[in-house]
Design an enzyme around this catalytic site. Structure first.
Site, PDB file in Angstrom:
ATOM      1  N   GLY A   1       0.832  -1.196   0.000  1.00 45.94           N
ATOM      2  CA  GLY A   1       0.000   0.000   0.000  1.00 45.94           C
ATOM      3  C   GLY A   1       0.865   1.243   0.000  1.00 45.94           C
ATOM      4  O   GLY A   1       2.072   1.166   0.199  1.00 45.94           O
TER       5      GLY A   1
ATOM      6  N   GLY B   1      -0.191   2.693   7.453  1.00 46.54           N
ATOM      7  CA  GLY B   1      -0.209   1.907   8.689  1.00 46.54           C
ATOM      8  C   GLY B   1       0.304   0.488   8.529  1.00 46.54           C
ATOM      9  O   GLY B   1      -0.041  -0.379   9.322  1.00 46.54           O
TER      10      GLY B   1
ATOM     11  N   THR C   1       3.484  -0.660   8.848  1.00 42.49           N
ATOM     12  CA  THR C   1       4.383  -0.955   9.961  1.00 42.49           C
ATOM     13  C   THR C   1       3.582  -1.112  11.247  1.00 42.49           C
ATOM     14  O   THR C   1       3.820  -2.022  12.045  1.00 42.49           O
ATOM     15  CB  THR C   1       5.409   0.177  10.103  1.00 42.49           C
ATOM     16  OG1 THR C   1       5.991   0.424   8.825  1.00 42.49           O
ATOM     17  CG2 THR C   1       6.493  -0.186  11.078  1.00 42.49           C
TER      18      THR C   1
ATOM     19  N   GLU D   1      -7.301  33.321  -8.169  1.00 39.01           N
ATOM     20  CA  GLU D   1      -8.025  32.388  -7.295  1.00 39.01           C
ATOM     21  C   GLU D   1      -9.537  32.509  -7.474  1.00 39.01           C
ATOM     22  O   GLU D   1     -10.243  31.507  -7.532  1.00 39.01           O
ATOM     23  CB  GLU D   1      -7.648  32.616  -5.825  1.00 39.01           C
ATOM     24  CG  GLU D   1      -6.183  32.333  -5.500  1.00 39.01           C
ATOM     25  CD  GLU D   1      -5.714  30.963  -5.940  1.00 39.01           C
ATOM     26  OE1 GLU D   1      -6.536  30.033  -6.032  1.00 39.01           O
ATOM     27  OE2 GLU D   1      -4.501  30.815  -6.229  1.00 39.01           O
TER      28      GLU D   1
ATOM     29  N   HIS E   1     -10.614  30.587 -10.480  1.00 49.13           N
ATOM     30  CA  HIS E   1     -10.864  29.161 -10.200  1.00 49.13           C
ATOM     31  C   HIS E   1     -12.235  28.980  -9.537  1.00 49.13           C
ATOM     32  O   HIS E   1     -13.020  28.118  -9.924  1.00 49.13           O
ATOM     33  CB  HIS E   1      -9.829  28.621  -9.204  1.00 49.13           C
ATOM     34  CG  HIS E   1      -8.474  28.348  -9.773  1.00 49.13           C
ATOM     35  ND1 HIS E   1      -8.268  27.529 -10.849  1.00 49.13           N
ATOM     36  CD2 HIS E   1      -7.248  28.765  -9.386  1.00 49.13           C
ATOM     37  CE1 HIS E   1      -6.962  27.457 -11.103  1.00 49.13           C
ATOM     38  NE2 HIS E   1      -6.325  28.205 -10.227  1.00 49.13           N
TER      39      HIS E   1
ATOM     40  N   ASP F   1      -1.154  24.570 -11.904  1.00 50.50           N
ATOM     41  CA  ASP F   1      -2.450  24.249 -12.509  1.00 50.50           C
ATOM     42  C   ASP F   1      -2.249  23.538 -13.840  1.00 50.50           C
ATOM     43  O   ASP F   1      -2.921  22.545 -14.143  1.00 50.50           O
ATOM     44  CB  ASP F   1      -3.251  25.539 -12.785  1.00 50.50           C
ATOM     45  CG  ASP F   1      -3.592  26.283 -11.508  1.00 50.50           C
ATOM     46  OD1 ASP F   1      -3.641  25.636 -10.459  1.00 50.50           O
ATOM     47  OD2 ASP F   1      -3.811  27.507 -11.594  1.00 50.50           O
TER      48      ASP F   1
HETATM   49  P1  ADP Z   1       3.586   2.743   6.552  1.00 52.53           P
HETATM   50  O1  ADP Z   1       4.445   1.723   7.215  1.00 52.53           O
HETATM   51  O2  ADP Z   1       2.437   2.144   5.802  1.00 52.53           O
HETATM   52  O3  ADP Z   1       4.326   3.726   5.721  1.00 52.53           O
HETATM   53  P2  ADP Z   1       3.162   3.521   9.262  1.00 52.53           P
HETATM   54  O4  ADP Z   1       2.654   2.274   9.843  1.00 52.53           O
HETATM   55  O5  ADP Z   1       4.575   3.835   9.528  1.00 52.53           O
HETATM   56  O6  ADP Z   1       2.897   3.589   7.708  1.00 52.53           O
HETATM   57  O7  ADP Z   1       2.221   4.707   9.763  1.00 52.53           O
HETATM   58  C1  ADP Z   1       2.730   5.906  10.238  1.00 52.53           C
HETATM   59  C2  ADP Z   1       1.846   6.472  11.311  1.00 52.53           C
HETATM   60  O8  ADP Z   1       0.600   6.883  10.791  1.00 52.53           O
HETATM   61  C3  ADP Z   1       1.512   5.492  12.398  1.00 52.53           C
HETATM   62  O9  ADP Z   1       2.484   5.475  13.384  1.00 52.53           O
HETATM   63  C4  ADP Z   1       0.182   5.992  12.918  1.00 52.53           C
HETATM   64  O10 ADP Z   1       0.380   6.995  13.876  1.00 52.53           O
HETATM   65  C5  ADP Z   1      -0.441   6.611  11.700  1.00 52.53           C
HETATM   66  N1  ADP Z   1      -1.398   5.705  11.060  1.00 52.53           N
HETATM   67  C6  ADP Z   1      -1.339   5.247   9.807  1.00 52.53           C
HETATM   68  N2  ADP Z   1      -2.382   4.458   9.519  1.00 52.53           N
HETATM   69  C7  ADP Z   1      -3.129   4.403  10.626  1.00 52.53           C
HETATM   70  C8  ADP Z   1      -4.351   3.734  10.973  1.00 52.53           C
HETATM   71  N3  ADP Z   1      -5.001   2.961  10.090  1.00 52.53           N
HETATM   72  N4  ADP Z   1      -4.823   3.898  12.224  1.00 52.53           N
HETATM   73  C9  ADP Z   1      -4.188   4.675  13.096  1.00 52.53           C
HETATM   74  N5  ADP Z   1      -3.045   5.322  12.845  1.00 52.53           N
HETATM   75  C10 ADP Z   1      -2.510   5.204  11.625  1.00 52.53           C
HETATM   76 ZN    ZN Z   2      -4.269  28.315  -9.842  1.00 47.92          ZN
HETATM   77 MG    MG Z   3       6.493   1.763   7.170  1.00 47.18          MG
END
Ligand code: ADP
Ligand code: ZN
Ligand code: MG
Length: 630
Positions: A220, A225, A227, A443, A446, A519
């Site tokens: 994704g 989220g 990690t 602006e 637009h 734009d």
């Molecule tokens: P990725 O690994 O997909 O790049 P991370 O897991 O590092 O993203 O997400 C970074 C931060 O964004 C997390 O530490 C959290 O604070 C927030 N976050 C991202 N997705 C969610 C979610 N679904 N629910 C709650 N917090 C989220």
């Molecule tokens: Zn513009």
């Molecule tokens: Mg990550």
């Protein structure tokens, strides 16, 4: 280790040795020197020194009448002289009365030995120690597990710290994250619940003879989220969590990446059931191609090791390998084969409900005024990732602190949406009055085009406060409902809105500025997609003329058609843009009075809300001709 590396480290060693030698000999022991000064003195001087009781040690050779002596506090100077023949008796007497020690002056002095020891012995010792240390380090880098050479090599126990492999090892209680901390992403959670269950009672699966997937791949866009959810799986199951990032495998020593993989799985095997998480796996898992650079060797070796380990481990123990990437298209197919990362769990950007859930979760810890409308924030942020939303809440809280308030308000969050989208306000950028005027017309151009078309999202805010992103102003539009499909008419309307800014400048000032660059870029991209991906033109119909390169990053398309076709695509894109431009000019001509009125108003107020804009646009001004309605 190949010969080149070995030679390199030899050279390094010698250079270090020389440097240490020079430092020791010049800085540390400048006073010790074996070069004793020898001073010839007359015999009468000897007698004078003896009489003054200055002599420390004295040596007297009866056979050749040589005298050598040192004085008190001057051990580095040796005075020599020759006694007068026949004066032995009186000399002996003088020595006795002076109390000087009659001994072998040079040989009995042990400072030379001290000197030798420090000058030669110590450096040799230091070099030996240094060499041993270097050797040990390289052995470790090679993944040589010879225990005798590996004193205290692993801090890699439970409860954090760095192991030999550099894998971060966190015990379950330290993960501190469960599915409750992941908002939205219900499908991903559903898919991972099975993994949690497997980790909790592997026996049940074993009993029926089911094999669980060795690995699951979270794919994704960044910040969705991935990690976070991997950690949550470990937290839910209460098992150790080994996490390592793909980039950590790529090290300066050849062969180290593979050693790390081996080490990681060895540790995981000891701590099973557990989760091994490889973040950003695309850095090592890139498709292997025959015509690689020579630099790919290391990565390929690491990847091969990973594949071997994934095939090798005994899954009854309950090791689940999770990996995350935002470039699934670049992964080596071997990684996706059954028995490896055979499950693919998509983590998409959150929809409206998801965004609201994430905002709510993060706002939970922030003190807010009652009646905060997170729904409005969620609606204003289509395309924002979870990380963006977490950031918006935090920026809002920070703003409240800056304003010396104890609670965050709706306004704080709305402002922080803009900060995340367009950057901080840049108050130091001072526009001239004329520039301000041009930006205001741009602006409002637009905004009027958007308001006068049915297929455009309502305008919610217009501002000419410069932002750190470089934007001198912008018009914010927010869809009322979440849209999953966009019709051709809506795409065309959007193109027209993009053209509205430049069209207003041309119409009023009869000049062009660079302010429309962004734009133009956006509009052209959209028009090109209409032709190559959406099949929305009569000339080409439903033919895909391009492929999306990396769907999760910048959505860049590359053309996959013959050069002749590409030329025709360009012609159609130009035509689409021209039509949109003409439509924008047309709309603004019809609304020229409102354009003047609103632009002046905006220039004065700098920021106006969507309601103010609509009220002014709809107001009938008796002095002006009636505005036509759509
Ligand atoms: P990725 O690994 O997909 O790049 P991370 O897991 O590092 O993203 O997400 C970074 C931060 O964004 C997390 O530490 C959290 O604070 C927030 N976050 C991202 N997705 C969610 C979610 N679904 N629910 C709650 N917090 C989220
Ligand atoms: Zn513009
Ligand atoms: Mg990550």
């Amino acid at each position: 280790m190949d010969e080149k590396k070995r030679r390199q480290s030899m050279i390094l060693y010698i250079i270090a040795a020389i440097v240490i030698y020079i430092v020791l000999s010049t800085v540390l022991f400048p006073n010790i020197s074996p070069q004793r000064q020898v001073v010839e003195v007359s015999y009468s001087q000897v007698l004078d020194d003896l009489a003054a009781k200055d002599v420390d040690k004295i040596e007297y050779d009866n056979s050749n009448l040589d005298i050598q002596y040192t004085k008190d506090g001057e051990s580095n100077t040796v005075y020599t002289s020759t006694a007068m023949s026949g004066a032995q008796e009186s000399l002996q007497e003088a020595i006795r009365t002076s109390g000087a020690e009659q001994t072998n002056v040079v040989q009995q002095d042990n400072s030379l030995w001290t000197y030798m020891l420090i000058m030669y012995g110590l450096p040799i010792l230091v070099f030996l120690l240094f060499g041993w240390w270097l050797n040990r380090r390289m052995k470790k880098a090679m993944g040589d597990d010879n225990p005798s050479m590996n004193f205290g090599g692993g801090f890699g126990g439970m409860g954090g710290g760095l192991g030999k492999s550099g894998a971060r090892i966190v015990a379950s209680k330290d993960v501190g994250v469960t599915f409750k901390d992941v908002a939205g992403q219900e499908e991903a959670k559903e898919a991972l619940k099975e993994v949690v269950d497997f980790l909790e009672n592997p026996k049940r699966y074993e009993a029926i003879g089911a094999k669980l997937p060795h690995g699951a791949l979270l794919v994704g866009p960044p910040g969705t989220g991935k990690t976070l959810i991997a950690k949550a799986v470990a937290g839910e199951a209460g098992v150790p969590f080994f996490s390592i990032s793909g980039s950590e495998f790529v090290e300066m020593f050849v062969g180290r990446g593979a050693a790390k993989v081996r080490d990681l799985f060895k540790q995981a095997n000891e701590k099973a059931p557990c989760i091994v998480f490889i973040d950003e796996i695309d850095t090592i898992g890139k498709r292997r191609d025959g015509a690689g650079f020579s630099g790919n060797d290391e990565r390929e070796q690491t990847l091969n090791q990973l594949l071997t380990e994934m095939d090798g481990f005994d899954n009854h123990k309950g090791i689940v390998v999770l990996a995350a990437t935002n470039r699934p298209d670049t992964l080596d197919p071997a990684l996706l084969r059954p028995g490896r990362f055979d499950r693919r769990i998509p983590m998409e950007l959150p929809d409206l409900a998801g965004r609201k859930a994430i905002l709510k979760l993060h706002a939970h810890d922030v003190k807010t005024e009652p009646g905060i409308d997170l729904d409005a924030i969620a609606r204003a942020t289509p395309g924002a990732s979870g990380a963006d939303l977490a950031n918006i809440i935090n920026e809002g809280a920070l703003r409240a602190v800056r304003m010396h308030r104890t609670r965050a308000t709706q306004e704080d969050f709305e402002e922080s949406v803009e900060v995340v989208i367009a950057g901080q306000q840049r108050k130091t950028t001072v526009l001239s009055e004329h520039e301000k005027q041009v930006v205001s017309y741009h602006e409002i151009g637009h905004a009027i085009v958007a308001a006068r078309q049915k297929g455009s999202a309502p305008v919610t805010k217009i501002t000419i406060v410069p932002r750190t992103s470089g934007a001198l102003g912008y018009t914010m539009q927010v869809e009322e409902d979440e849209k999953f499909l966009t019709t051709k008419q809506e795409v065309l309307d959007k193109l027209t809105v993009y053209c509205g800014g430049r069209a207003a400048e041309e119409l009023i000032f009869n000049e062009m500025t660079t302010g429309a660059a962004n734009d133009i870029e956006q509009a052209t991209k959209l028009a090109r997609n209409m032709v190559t991906r959406f099949g929305m033109t009569e000339e080409f119909g439903m033919v895909a003329l391009g492929t999306v390169q990396n769907a999760y990053l910048n959505q860049d398309t590359s053309l996959t058609c013959a050069p002749g076709t590409a030329e025709r695509v360009d012609a159609v894109v130009v035509e689409l843009m021209q039509e949109a431009h003409n439509r924008a000019i047309q709309i603004l001509k019809e609304n020229k009075f409102k354009l003047h009125e609103l632009a002046r108003y905006l220039q004065k107020k700098e920021t106006i809300t969507g309601e103010e804009f609509m009220a002014l646009l709809m107001r009938e001004n008796p002095l002006m001709p009636k505005t036509p309605t759509v």
